[in-house]
Design a protein around this motif. Structure first.
Motif, PDB file in Angstrom:
ATOM      1  N   GLU A   2      35.737  44.496  21.612  1.00 13.18           N
ATOM      2  CA  GLU A   2      36.986  45.174  21.928  1.00 13.18           C
ATOM      3  C   GLU A   2      36.722  46.384  22.820  1.00 13.18           C
ATOM      4  OE1 GLU A   2      40.318  47.247  19.269  1.00 13.18           O
ATOM      5  OE2 GLU A   2      39.686  45.258  18.616  1.00 13.18           O
ATOM      6  N   LYS A   3      37.571  46.568  23.796  1.00 15.37           N
ATOM      7  CA  LYS A   3      37.405  47.670  24.737  1.00 15.37           C
ATOM      8  C   LYS A   3      37.889  48.976  24.120  1.00 15.37           C
ATOM      9  CE  LYS A   3      38.160  44.747  28.743  1.00 15.37           C
ATOM     10  NZ  LYS A   3      39.044  44.454  29.864  1.00 15.37           N
ATOM     11  N   SER A   4      37.244  50.055  24.516  1.00 19.24           N
ATOM     12  CA  SER A   4      37.666  51.371  24.029  1.00 19.24           C
ATOM     13  C   SER A   4      38.867  51.851  24.843  1.00 19.24           C
ATOM     14  CB  SER A   4      36.518  52.378  24.154  1.00 19.24           C
ATOM     15  OG  SER A   4      36.265  52.662  25.517  1.00 19.24           O
ATOM     16  N   VAL A   5      39.518  52.875  24.348  1.00 16.41           N
ATOM     17  CA  VAL A   5      40.673  53.449  25.038  1.00 16.41           C
ATOM     18  C   VAL A   5      40.243  53.978  26.407  1.00 16.41           C
ATOM     19  CG1 VAL A   5      42.373  55.307  24.958  1.00 16.41           C
ATOM     20  CG2 VAL A   5      41.872  54.007  22.900  1.00 16.41           C
ATOM     21  N   GLU A   6      39.086  54.601  26.463  1.00 14.55           N
ATOM     22  CA  GLU A   6      38.595  55.137  27.735  1.00 14.55           C
ATOM     23  C   GLU A   6      38.375  54.014  28.747  1.00 14.55           C
ATOM     24  OE1 GLU A   6      35.103  58.008  29.571  1.00 14.55           O
ATOM     25  OE2 GLU A   6      34.877  57.241  27.541  1.00 14.55           O
ATOM     26  N   ASP A   7      37.773  52.918  28.309  1.00 11.90           N
ATOM     27  CA  ASP A   7      37.541  51.776  29.209  1.00 11.90           C
ATOM     28  C   ASP A   7      38.861  51.192  29.716  1.00 11.90           C
ATOM     29  OD1 ASP A   7      34.793  52.022  28.920  1.00 11.90           O
ATOM     30  OD2 ASP A   7      34.671  50.497  27.336  1.00 11.90           O
ATOM     31  N   LEU A   8      39.832  51.085  28.810  1.00 11.69           N
ATOM     32  CA  LEU A   8      41.138  50.548  29.205  1.00 11.69           C
ATOM     33  C   LEU A   8      41.832  51.457  30.210  1.00 11.69           C
ATOM     34  CD1 LEU A   8      42.399  49.243  25.764  1.00 11.69           C
ATOM     35  CD2 LEU A   8      41.823  47.867  27.768  1.00 11.69           C
ATOM     36  N   LEU A   9      41.733  52.776  29.996  1.00  5.85           N
ATOM     37  CA  LEU A   9      42.355  53.709  30.943  1.00  5.85           C
ATOM     38  C   LEU A   9      41.644  53.682  32.292  1.00  5.85           C
ATOM     39  CD1 LEU A   9      43.320  56.789  28.774  1.00  5.85           C
ATOM     40  CD2 LEU A   9      44.821  55.483  30.256  1.00  5.85           C
ATOM     41  N   ARG A  10      40.334  53.552  32.275  1.00  6.22           N
ATOM     42  CA  ARG A  10      39.594  53.440  33.545  1.00  6.22           C
ATOM     43  C   ARG A  10      39.995  52.154  34.286  1.00  6.22           C
ATOM     44  NH1 ARG A  10      35.813  57.269  34.149  1.00  6.22           N
ATOM     45  NH2 ARG A  10      35.001  58.273  32.282  1.00  6.22           N
ATOM     46  N   GLU A  11      40.113  51.078  33.533  1.00  5.60           N
ATOM     47  CA  GLU A  11      40.534  49.803  34.119  1.00  5.60           C
ATOM     48  C   GLU A  11      41.943  49.923  34.708  1.00  5.60           C
ATOM     49  OE1 GLU A  11      41.475  45.505  32.174  1.00  5.60           O
ATOM     50  OE2 GLU A  11      39.589  46.445  31.563  1.00  5.60           O
ATOM     51  N   TYR A  12      42.838  50.537  33.959  1.00  5.64           N
ATOM     52  CA  TYR A  12      44.213  50.759  34.411  1.00  5.64           C
ATOM     53  C   TYR A  12      44.233  51.607  35.685  1.00  5.64           C
ATOM     54  CZ  TYR A  12      49.062  52.375  34.255  1.00  5.64           C
ATOM     55  OH  TYR A  12      50.366  52.662  34.573  1.00  5.64           O
ATOM     56  N   LYS A  13      43.410  52.644  35.702  1.00  3.62           N
ATOM     57  CA  LYS A  13      43.342  53.515  36.880  1.00  3.62           C
ATOM     58  C   LYS A  13      42.803  52.741  38.081  1.00  3.62           C
ATOM     59  CE  LYS A  13      41.528  57.837  38.677  1.00  3.62           C
ATOM     60  NZ  LYS A  13      40.756  59.054  38.400  1.00  3.62           N
ATOM     61  N   ASN A  14      41.780  51.911  37.871  1.00  2.29           N
ATOM     62  CA  ASN A  14      41.213  51.124  38.973  1.00  2.29           C
ATOM     63  C   ASN A  14      42.247  50.165  39.562  1.00  2.29           C
ATOM     64  OD1 ASN A  14      38.710  52.372  38.775  1.00  2.29           O
ATOM     65  ND2 ASN A  14      37.881  50.816  37.406  1.00  2.29           N
ATOM     66  N   TYR A  15      43.026  49.525  38.691  1.00  4.06           N
ATOM     67  CA  TYR A  15      44.086  48.638  39.182  1.00  4.06           C
ATOM     68  C   TYR A  15      45.123  49.429  39.977  1.00  4.06           C
ATOM     69  CZ  TYR A  15      42.346  44.872  36.182  1.00  4.06           C
ATOM     70  OH  TYR A  15      41.582  43.903  35.594  1.00  4.06           O
ATOM     71  N   THR A  16      45.440  50.616  39.499  1.00  5.43           N
ATOM     72  CA  THR A  16      46.427  51.452  40.188  1.00  5.43           C
ATOM     73  C   THR A  16      45.912  51.872  41.562  1.00  5.43           C
ATOM     74  OG1 THR A  16      47.194  52.258  38.038  1.00  5.43           O
ATOM     75  CG2 THR A  16      47.870  53.509  39.971  1.00  5.43           C
ATOM     76  N   VAL A  17      44.645  52.243  41.638  1.00  6.86           N
ATOM     77  CA  VAL A  17      44.039  52.619  42.924  1.00  6.86           C
ATOM     78  C   VAL A  17      44.008  51.408  43.863  1.00  6.86           C
ATOM     79  CG1 VAL A  17      41.888  53.365  44.026  1.00  6.86           C
ATOM     80  CG2 VAL A  17      42.712  54.542  41.992  1.00  6.86           C
ATOM     81  N   ASP A  18      43.711  50.227  43.321  1.00  9.38           N
ATOM     82  CA  ASP A  18      43.738  49.007  44.136  1.00  9.38           C
ATOM     83  C   ASP A  18      45.143  48.756  44.695  1.00  9.38           C
ATOM     84  OD1 ASP A  18      41.064  48.589  43.624  1.00  9.38           O
ATOM     85  OD2 ASP A  18      41.402  47.042  42.100  1.00  9.38           O
ATOM     86  N   ILE A  19      46.149  48.999  43.878  1.00 14.91           N
ATOM     87  CA  ILE A  19      47.534  48.822  44.325  1.00 14.91           C
ATOM     88  C   ILE A  19      47.860  49.807  45.437  1.00 14.91           C
ATOM     89  CG2 ILE A  19      49.952  49.081  43.606  1.00 14.91           C
ATOM     90  CD1 ILE A  19      49.041  47.923  40.862  1.00 14.91           C
ATOM     91  N   ILE A  20      47.402  51.035  45.300  1.00 17.20           N
ATOM     92  CA  ILE A  20      47.623  52.041  46.343  1.00 17.20           C
ATOM     93  C   ILE A  20      46.994  51.575  47.651  1.00 17.20           C
ATOM     94  CG2 ILE A  20      46.980  54.379  47.101  1.00 17.20           C
ATOM     95  CD1 ILE A  20      47.301  55.239  44.145  1.00 17.20           C
ATOM     96  N   ASN A  21      45.765  51.077  47.572  1.00 16.45           N
ATOM     97  CA  ASN A  21      45.079  50.591  48.782  1.00 16.45           C
ATOM     98  C   ASN A  21      45.820  49.417  49.410  1.00 16.45           C
ATOM     99  OD1 ASN A  21      43.046  52.521  48.524  1.00 16.45           O
ATOM    100  ND2 ASN A  21      41.755  51.161  47.313  1.00 16.45           N
ATOM    101  N   LEU A  22      46.300  48.509  48.589  1.00 19.36           N
ATOM    102  CA  LEU A  22      47.048  47.359  49.112  1.00 19.36           C
ATOM    103  C   LEU A  22      48.354  47.799  49.761  1.00 19.36           C
ATOM    104  CD1 LEU A  22      46.465  44.801  46.220  1.00 19.36           C
ATOM    105  CD2 LEU A  22      45.541  44.671  48.545  1.00 19.36           C
ATOM    106  N   LEU A  23      49.010  48.781  49.170  1.00 15.36           N
ATOM    107  CA  LEU A  23      50.253  49.300  49.756  1.00 15.36           C
ATOM    108  C   LEU A  23      49.989  49.960  51.104  1.00 15.36           C
ATOM    109  CD1 LEU A  23      52.040  50.797  46.634  1.00 15.36           C
ATOM    110  CD2 LEU A  23      52.881  48.929  48.062  1.00 15.36           C
ATOM    111  N   GLU A  24      48.909  50.707  51.179  1.00 14.75           N
ATOM    112  CA  GLU A  24      48.574  51.377  52.436  1.00 14.75           C
ATOM    113  C   GLU A  24      48.227  50.368  53.527  1.00 14.75           C
ATOM    114  OE1 GLU A  24      45.530  54.094  51.135  1.00 14.75           O
ATOM    115  OE2 GLU A  24      46.999  55.660  50.655  1.00 14.75           O
ATOM    116  N   LYS A  25      47.621  49.246  53.133  1.00 14.07           N
ATOM    117  CA  LYS A  25      47.279  48.190  54.094  1.00 14.07           C
ATOM    118  C   LYS A  25      48.461  47.255  54.346  1.00 14.07           C
ATOM    119  CE  LYS A  25      42.467  47.909  52.611  1.00 14.07           C
ATOM    120  NZ  LYS A  25      41.485  47.064  51.904  1.00 14.07           N
ATOM    121  N   GLU A  26      49.539  47.453  53.600  1.00 13.28           N
ATOM    122  CA  GLU A  26      50.731  46.600  53.650  1.00 13.28           C
ATOM    123  C   GLU A  26      50.382  45.149  53.343  1.00 13.28           C
ATOM    124  OE1 GLU A  26      53.120  47.268  57.105  1.00 13.28           O
ATOM    125  OE2 GLU A  26      53.351  49.388  56.664  1.00 13.28           O
TER     126      GLU A  26
END
Length: 113
Positions: A2-26
């Motif tokens: 089972e993943k820890s809360v910290e790992d889940l938040l890091r994963e969530y943040k990474n997905y969010t950063v990926d979304i930002i990059n995709l939005l910037e690249k359209e």
């Protein structure tokens, strides 16, 4: 394991950063997949209600508020741009159909009786 809360938040943040990059690249086609993955991480995080205090600490440490604000602003901006483009397409289509309709009705008057 089972993943820890910290790992889940890091994963969530990474997905969010990926979304930002995709939005910037359209790269709008790829965003839906990342949003689904991000939602899964969020769902898993929400299931750990007993670790709320720990989650809040890591949320602040990882500066999640700033990342989420950035993605929200960027999504609103891109949404407005796309909406504006769609409005322009709609106006052009209406103008074109009105022009064609005007030409077709003008032919009636030019025929000899």
């Amino acid at each position: 394991m089972e993943k820890s809360v910290e790992d889940l938040l890091r994963e969530y943040k990474n997905y969010t950063v990926d979304i930002i990059n995709l939005l910037e690249k359209e790269s709008f086609d790829s965003i839906e997949d990342k949003m689904m993955e991000r939602q899964c991480a969020l769902d898993e995080l929400v299931s750990k209600l007993d670790q709320k205090y720990e989650a809040r600490i890591f949320y602040n440490e990882l500066n999640m508020k700033e990342v989420e604000d950035k993605v929200q602003k960027l999504m609103k901006k891109k949404t407005l741009i796309i909406k504006e483009k769609l409005d322009n397409i709609s106006k052009n289509k209406m103008a074109s159909s009105a022009y064609v309709k005007g030409i077709n009705s003008a032919k009636i008057f030019s025929k000899k009786i």
